[in-house]
Design an enzyme around this catalytic site. Sequence first.
Site, PDB file in Angstrom:
ATOM      1  N   ARG A  74       0.863  -1.192   0.000  1.00  0.00           N
ATOM      2  CA  ARG A  74       0.000   0.000   0.000  1.00  0.00           C
ATOM      3  C   ARG A  74       0.892   1.232   0.000  1.00  0.00           C
ATOM      4  NH1 ARG A  74      -3.674   0.003   5.163  1.00  0.00           N
ATOM      5  NH2 ARG A  74      -4.802  -1.600   4.037  1.00  0.00           N
ATOM      6  N   CYS A 439      -7.996 -10.790   1.396  1.00  0.00           N
ATOM      7  CA  CYS A 439      -8.059 -10.356   2.793  1.00  0.00           C
ATOM      8  C   CYS A 439      -8.239 -11.553   3.723  1.00  0.00           C
ATOM      9  CB  CYS A 439      -9.205  -9.371   2.994  1.00  0.00           C
ATOM     10  SG  CYS A 439      -9.332  -8.876   4.715  1.00  0.00           S
TER      11      CYS A 439
HETATM   12 FE1  SRM Z   1      -8.881  -1.784   6.484  1.00  0.00          FE
HETATM   13  C1  SRM Z   1      -7.562  -4.422   8.100  1.00  0.00           C
HETATM   14  C2  SRM Z   1      -8.137  -3.216   3.557  1.00  0.00           C
HETATM   15  C3  SRM Z   1      -9.554   1.121   4.974  1.00  0.00           C
HETATM   16  C4  SRM Z   1     -10.525  -0.711   9.283  1.00  0.00           C
HETATM   17  N1  SRM Z   1      -7.938  -3.505   5.949  1.00  0.00           N
HETATM   18  C5  SRM Z   1      -7.418  -4.451   6.777  1.00  0.00           C
HETATM   19  C6  SRM Z   1      -6.615  -5.494   6.043  1.00  0.00           C
HETATM   20  C7  SRM Z   1      -5.198  -5.031   5.987  1.00  0.00           C
HETATM   21  C8  SRM Z   1      -6.746  -6.952   6.535  1.00  0.00           C
HETATM   22  C9  SRM Z   1      -5.730  -7.447   7.510  1.00  0.00           C
HETATM   23  O1  SRM Z   1      -5.463  -6.789   8.535  1.00  0.00           O
HETATM   24  O2  SRM Z   1      -5.229  -8.539   7.265  1.00  0.00           O
HETATM   25  C10 SRM Z   1      -7.316  -5.367   4.656  1.00  0.00           C
HETATM   26  C11 SRM Z   1      -6.484  -5.774   3.458  1.00  0.00           C
HETATM   27  C12 SRM Z   1      -7.351  -6.318   2.378  1.00  0.00           C
HETATM   28  C13 SRM Z   1      -6.647  -6.549   1.108  1.00  0.00           C
HETATM   29  O3  SRM Z   1      -6.516  -7.715   0.704  1.00  0.00           O
HETATM   30  O4  SRM Z   1      -6.233  -5.580   0.463  1.00  0.00           O
HETATM   31  C14 SRM Z   1      -7.812  -3.946   4.712  1.00  0.00           C
HETATM   32  N2  SRM Z   1      -8.739  -1.146   4.649  1.00  0.00           N
HETATM   33  C15 SRM Z   1      -8.509  -1.911   3.549  1.00  0.00           C
HETATM   34  C16 SRM Z   1      -8.738  -1.125   2.273  1.00  0.00           C
HETATM   35  C17 SRM Z   1      -7.817  -1.519   1.138  1.00  0.00           C
HETATM   36  C18 SRM Z   1     -10.202  -1.317   1.860  1.00  0.00           C
HETATM   37  C19 SRM Z   1     -10.554  -0.899   0.466  1.00  0.00           C
HETATM   38  O5  SRM Z   1     -11.157  -1.725  -0.222  1.00  0.00           O
HETATM   39  O6  SRM Z   1     -10.279   0.234   0.067  1.00  0.00           O
HETATM   40  C20 SRM Z   1      -8.557   0.297   2.805  1.00  0.00           C
HETATM   41  C21 SRM Z   1      -7.126   0.756   2.761  1.00  0.00           C
HETATM   42  C22 SRM Z   1      -6.984   2.114   3.358  1.00  0.00           C
HETATM   43  C23 SRM Z   1      -5.636   2.738   3.185  1.00  0.00           C
HETATM   44  O7  SRM Z   1      -5.309   3.051   2.043  1.00  0.00           O
HETATM   45  O8  SRM Z   1      -4.954   2.951   4.181  1.00  0.00           O
HETATM   46  C24 SRM Z   1      -8.977   0.110   4.260  1.00  0.00           C
HETATM   47  N3  SRM Z   1      -9.770  -0.075   7.077  1.00  0.00           N
HETATM   48  C25 SRM Z   1     -10.061   0.976   6.257  1.00  0.00           C
HETATM   49  C26 SRM Z   1     -11.000   1.860   6.880  1.00  0.00           C
HETATM   50  C27 SRM Z   1     -11.604   3.091   6.248  1.00  0.00           C
HETATM   51  C28 SRM Z   1     -10.928   4.367   6.629  1.00  0.00           C
HETATM   52  O9  SRM Z   1      -9.872   4.371   7.256  1.00  0.00           O
HETATM   53  O10 SRM Z   1     -11.515   5.403   6.315  1.00  0.00           O
HETATM   54  C29 SRM Z   1     -11.285   1.317   8.115  1.00  0.00           C
HETATM   55  C30 SRM Z   1     -12.331   1.851   9.120  1.00  0.00           C
HETATM   56  C31 SRM Z   1     -11.843   3.011   9.894  1.00  0.00           C
HETATM   57  C32 SRM Z   1     -11.050   2.554  11.073  1.00  0.00           C
HETATM   58  O11 SRM Z   1      -9.836   2.473  10.965  1.00  0.00           O
HETATM   59  O12 SRM Z   1     -11.654   2.231  12.084  1.00  0.00           O
HETATM   60  C33 SRM Z   1     -10.503   0.107   8.239  1.00  0.00           C
HETATM   61  N4  SRM Z   1      -8.977  -2.452   8.435  1.00  0.00           N
HETATM   62  C34 SRM Z   1      -9.758  -1.898   9.408  1.00  0.00           C
HETATM   63  C35 SRM Z   1      -9.692  -2.727  10.579  1.00  0.00           C
HETATM   64  C36 SRM Z   1     -10.410  -2.486  11.920  1.00  0.00           C
HETATM   65  C37 SRM Z   1      -9.586  -1.655  12.827  1.00  0.00           C
HETATM   66  C38 SRM Z   1     -10.171  -1.552  14.208  1.00  0.00           C
HETATM   67  O13 SRM Z   1      -9.989  -0.523  14.834  1.00  0.00           O
HETATM   68  O14 SRM Z   1     -10.773  -2.499  14.685  1.00  0.00           O
HETATM   69  C39 SRM Z   1      -8.832  -3.820  10.250  1.00  0.00           C
HETATM   70  C40 SRM Z   1      -8.425  -4.990  11.152  1.00  0.00           C
HETATM   71  C41 SRM Z   1      -7.310  -4.668  12.064  1.00  0.00           C
HETATM   72  O15 SRM Z   1      -6.683  -3.608  12.007  1.00  0.00           O
HETATM   73  O16 SRM Z   1      -7.048  -5.533  12.894  1.00  0.00           O
HETATM   74  C42 SRM Z   1      -8.417  -3.610   8.902  1.00  0.00           C
HETATM   75 FE1  SF4 Z   2     -11.453  -4.886   5.696  1.00  0.00          FE
HETATM   76 FE2  SF4 Z   2     -12.941  -6.897   6.572  1.00  0.00          FE
HETATM   77 FE3  SF4 Z   2     -13.153  -6.008   4.063  1.00  0.00          FE
HETATM   78 FE4  SF4 Z   2     -10.992  -7.354   4.863  1.00  0.00          FE
HETATM   79  S1  SF4 Z   2     -13.121  -8.126   4.717  1.00  0.00           S
HETATM   80  S2  SF4 Z   2     -11.021  -5.547   3.595  1.00  0.00           S
HETATM   81  S3  SF4 Z   2     -10.738  -6.546   6.942  1.00  0.00           S
HETATM   82  S4  SF4 Z   2     -13.693  -4.923   5.957  1.00  0.00           S
END
Ligand code: SRM
Ligand code: SF4
Length: 558
Positions: A74, A439
């Site tokens: 990323r 994911c």
């Molecule tokens: Fe996210 C984890 C993809 C925005 C909340 N997110 C993940 C992971 C890395 C899975 C993992 O931990 O193994 C996902 C990777 C999937 C893949 O195969 O690419 C993933 N998150 C994404 C993206 C790519 C979704 C998308 O389709 O666009 C976004 C990348 C953002 C970036 O460029 O940095 C993405 N994630 C978000 C958002 C939206 C935002 O920030 O506005 C959130 C909700 C806001 C927040 O942070 O609360 C978000 N992602 C999470 C969480 C839950 C965090 C928590 O506080 O519980 C996880 C899980 C974790 O961190 O354990 C997670």
């Molecule tokens: Fe984020 Fe869950 Fe979607 Fe994976 S399945 S990209 S952790 S919301």
Amino acid sequence: MSENNLSGTERVKQASDGLRGTIKEGLADEITGAISEDDTSLLKFHGMYQQDDRDRRDERAEKKLERLYAFMIRLRLPGGFMTSEQWIATHHIAGNYSTGTIKITTRQTLQLHGLLKSRIRPTIQAFSKVKLDSIAACGDVNRNVICAAHPMQSAIHEQVHAYAARLSKFMLPKTRAYYEIWLDEEKLTDKTQEEDPLYQDRYLPRKFKIALAIPPNNDIDVLANDLALIAIIENNKLLGFNVAIGGGMGATHGNPNTYPRLASIMGYVSVEDGDEKLFSTVYEIATIQRDYGNRSDRKLARLKYTVDKYGMDWYKEELEKRTGFALEEARPYSFTDRKDYYGWEQNHRGLWYYTPFIESGRILDDEKLALKTALLEIAHTGKANFRFSCNQSLILADITAKNKPVIDKILVKYRIIEHTEAASAIRKNSIACVALPTCGLALAESQRYLPSLISRIEPILEKYQLSDENIIIRMTGCPNGCGRPYTAEIGFVGTSAGRYNMYLTGDHEGTRLNKIYKENLDETAILEDLDVLFRSYKKEKTSGEKFGDFALRQHWYK
Ligand code: SRM
Ligand code: SF4
């Protein structure tokens, strides 16, 4: 907190020698496509996740092969901006080293998937040649700083955008590990050069997200962030920012201690006489979270839980102690929408912007549309910059009036304009997270499924003459909320294969969380319910009433 209660990740961070761990050794190990578990935690701070192709797990297991490991990278792209030269490089890097698909994320940056272990270093080196990096794009640090995307929005966009870039740099970790491991920089002998007063050796308890919004558009869902800065503008002049803290979407099914939360407004900080106070506020909000955030249970470690545990008054007092000044009272502001402006738009300086419709932010060539090829041809003209929105859109940007026909011709040639105009309102207002097959946390499909579900929802909207309604619909494959489903008017959160919890009552502006309507619905149930809901909406809505507001008025929640 007692050292015994620290989570495993805390120990890994502290023992990591500035996020180096044994990543270098793991990369050299040719016996496995993976790296060690501890190193996978550290790799996130370098902007990468170890994943495996979940579609092929069973087949690999049958053949007694290890999982098909590959890595997602990323980019750190503050405010979501790239030059055409950087786009050309990204296009080729994606083709040479990853699956080829470029994914625009919900935090206005790009991800590539499917990088084999041996391809990571060439990828990072190729990005570095065009001044792109993935430092701190993931991990327990400040992430990509996001900013209102569309420069046509106001004359002060450039100023706010510059703050996104400066804050991103200001909050970077000091370790040189990234440069040593991936870019062959010599190992530091004097470790004092990377002393890090902000992150120290433990970093933050969890990820930390900063966003800057420019009202009246809340296209970045500012209140979903740990730290939300809302620009206060008067007579086209940026006066300062309202500061809000404690936003976050992540939750876990069956764990009532976890929940989505919108950031709460804390106060206002002026930038009229310099921006030291803004930077100090941002910095110390992070140090308080560093010192008081939960380091034993990662599920409860985000800033939102720290605010709810200690209270907003305490956080404010602690902030004042650390910065040496009090925040002023928050200023009035209002959001009116959250959308991207598809098609051609012009800004205050007469420059042109074209936003094509790109479903779920996936850039590839398929049988219907040669989108990736078209974008490469546009980049080769050198006449457009590339910007990204938090709704997973791309904006061809900063195009002069003289150059507009050149870009338009390419858009027509590849049928991008036709494709964009043909997309329905609900499709243009949709977001789906990545989910399967990459994911590791996905419980259900999302970006591979929402498009076909929308194809089945569109005829229902048509039946009730609701096709022009800009209903915000979002889907995620699990409750982590990467597509911000909890601020959608219709939100779907995966519970298991083919089943989703359905949420209603979110508002159009992203200032109200939605509520659960029904659990574990399959597609048939979703479509039956939506038919009933849309019929009632058509019959009983007041003039201009949005779907989410109507749903709230009807008490369509549990
Ligand atoms: Fe996210 C984890 C993809 C925005 C909340 N997110 C993940 C992971 C890395 C899975 C993992 O931990 O193994 C996902 C990777 C999937 C893949 O195969 O690419 C993933 N998150 C994404 C993206 C790519 C979704 C998308 O389709 O666009 C976004 C990348 C953002 C970036 O460029 O940095 C993405 N994630 C978000 C958002 C939206 C935002 O920030 O506005 C959130 C909700 C806001 C927040 O942070 O609360 C978000 N992602 C999470 C969480 C839950 C965090 C928590 O506080 O519980 C996880 C899980 C974790 O961190 O354990 C997670
Ligand atoms: Fe984020 Fe869950 Fe979607 Fe994976 S399945 S990209 S952790 S919301």
